[in-house]
Write an enzyme that holds these catalytic residues in place. Structure first.
Site, PDB file in Angstrom:
ATOM      1  N   ASP A 126       3.818  -3.753  -5.888  1.00 18.16           N
ATOM      2  CA  ASP A 126       4.439  -5.025  -5.490  1.00 18.16           C
ATOM      3  C   ASP A 126       5.964  -4.925  -5.525  1.00 18.16           C
ATOM      4  OD1 ASP A 126       2.094  -6.322  -4.956  1.00 18.16           O
ATOM      5  OD2 ASP A 126       2.034  -7.484  -6.810  1.00 18.16           O
ATOM      6  N   GLU A 153       0.826  -1.208   0.000  1.00 15.27           N
ATOM      7  CA  GLU A 153       0.000   0.000   0.000  1.00 15.27           C
ATOM      8  C   GLU A 153       0.861   1.259   0.000  1.00 15.27           C
ATOM      9  OE1 GLU A 153      -3.140  -0.050  -0.507  1.00 15.27           O
ATOM     10  OE2 GLU A 153      -3.339  -2.217  -0.359  1.00 15.27           O
TER      11      GLU A 153
END
Length: 409
Positions: A359, A278
């Site tokens: 990611d 996040e």
């Protein structure tokens, strides 16, 4: 000109509805054909029973979505070419103020569309989610949420609707630009006040109590140079068994929120990896970029409406016999999404690239191993299908398919 627009609208609505139903059927068939074998990359962590549960859940949601699509397309035709908007407008002929009459018209149509949506939302919650063990919401809470949404919608929506209609009537040729500016500021205000004023209207938010986890998260935030107004746990379990975590707020008013269900399922290392992902979104300014994109789309849309508002063929082509400012705004809200449907694959592709970027950031600042483990648990516990139809996924999915995402990690 009105005939050209009418035929174009019918063609676009028919094509978009047909594509949606075709993709949904492809997705159902593909998931069904692959539900009896767990993909090799997940065999060690996901049982065949869990894989089949996810497949059946995806199929059930897609079948309901297809029915909803048909109903929504039919309702749109009824409201426009079927003359329902005009019929509802005539119910308020006794109202002398054009502005108040337009407000009554728009609120009435929004009420009709909400009532049509209600059975689908109810069935999704109390039939599908209930059958698969995800629903924790009582019927009382379901309708209480609807009541709160209605009150909140009126409190926030009525003022901006009044301003919009007043501008259409009094702000001159560039009303659409002034409205765009007000709309943009309004959205920024909502983003700023959401964490402290709006979200607590529906859920309880308590400070994170796990001191060990809190220390770990604070160290990660410091490492990433991210400042937050607090770490909170939300009572997601009051409504659903799904787990999640998210950032909320804007500017200095940012919060990190964990569903209580997520904290129950992931260990500290996995939670840190999810949070690092996040944080990757913020590092790459994905949130700001999406806000800018939203403002750009609304600017173009309102500019187009600024032209169409003064064209009588725009109204006649879409079933409005007596043009008003309210009907112009209503047609924009109802018909616009039909044409935007065809850019969904581009938006979905952009969103998936953002997920890959986040990611990669998480791998650098946390652990790819723990991020993979957390994702596998979330796929399993949220019953997310591991085998979506590739074309369906490319058209709709904002997140990469599980196999692609795990492979890149």
């Amino acid at each position: 000109m009105d005939e050209i627009l009418r035929n174009t609208f019918i063609a676009v609505l028919t094509l978009s509805t047909g594509i949606h139903l075709w993709l949904a059927r492809r997705h159902i068939n593909f998931v069904s054909n692959h539900k009896n074998k767990v993909p090799d990359a997940f065999k060690k962590n996901i049982t065949l029973k869990d894989h089949q549960k996810a497949a059946n859940y995806a199929i059930a949601k897609s079948e309901l979505g297809s029915k909803d699509t048909i109903i929504q397309a039919s309702l749109l035709l009824l409201l426009t070419l079927g003359g329902l908007i005009s019929a509802i407008s005539h119910l308020f002929d006794s109202i002398s103020s054009p502005l108040l009459k337009d407000i009554a018209l728009i609120l009435s149509v929004m009420l009709v569309t909400s009532l049509i949506d209600l059975p689908f939302n109810y069935y999704k919650t109390f039939k599908i989610d209930e059958a698969f063990g995800f629903n924790r919401m009582t019927k009382k809470l379901f309708f209480l949420d609807l009541y709160k949404q209605m009150i909140l919608g009126l409190c926030l929506g009525l003022p901006i609707l009044f301003v919009a209609l007043w501008m259409l009537q009094n702000a001159g040729a560039y009303w659409w630009f002034y409205l765009w500016a007000v709309w943009s500021l309004f959205n920024l205000l909502i983003l700023a006040i959401y964490p402290t004023w709006i979200a607590p209207f529906f859920n309880k938010f308590l400070p994170l109590k796990d001191k060990t986890l809190k220390t770990k998260i604070i160290a990660l935030l410091k490492k990433c140079g991210f400042k937050s107004q607090g770490l909170f746990v939300m009572d997601g379990s009051a409504r659903s068994n799904h787990g999640n975590a998210y950032f909320t707020g804007f500017g200095k008013n940012k919060r990190i929120v964990f569903f209580d269900t997520l904290l129950e399922r992931l260990n500290h290392n996995e939670i840190e990896a999810v949070l690092a992902h996040e944080l990757g979104h913020f590092h790459h300014n994905h949130v700001k970029k999406r806000i800018v994109m939203m403002f750009l789309v609304s600017f173009i849309g309102l500019a187009i409406l600024g032209y169409l508002k003064d064209q009588t063929w725009f109204y006649h082509a879409l079933g409005i016999s007596e043009p008003t400012n309210g009907s112009a705004l209503l047609l924009f809200m109802l018909v616009g999404p039909t044409f935007i449907f065809f850019i969904r694959p581009i938006m979905a592709f952009y969103s998936r690239q953002n997920e890959f970027e986040a990611d990669r950031y998480a791998k650098t600042h946390s652990s790819a191993k723990y991020l993979k483990e957390s994702l596998v648990k979330l796929y399993r516990d949220n019953a997310s299908t591991l085998t979506p139809d590739p074309l369906y996924s490319a058209f709709y999915d904002s997140h990469p398919p599980a196999l692609q995402r795990i492979a890149r990690l």
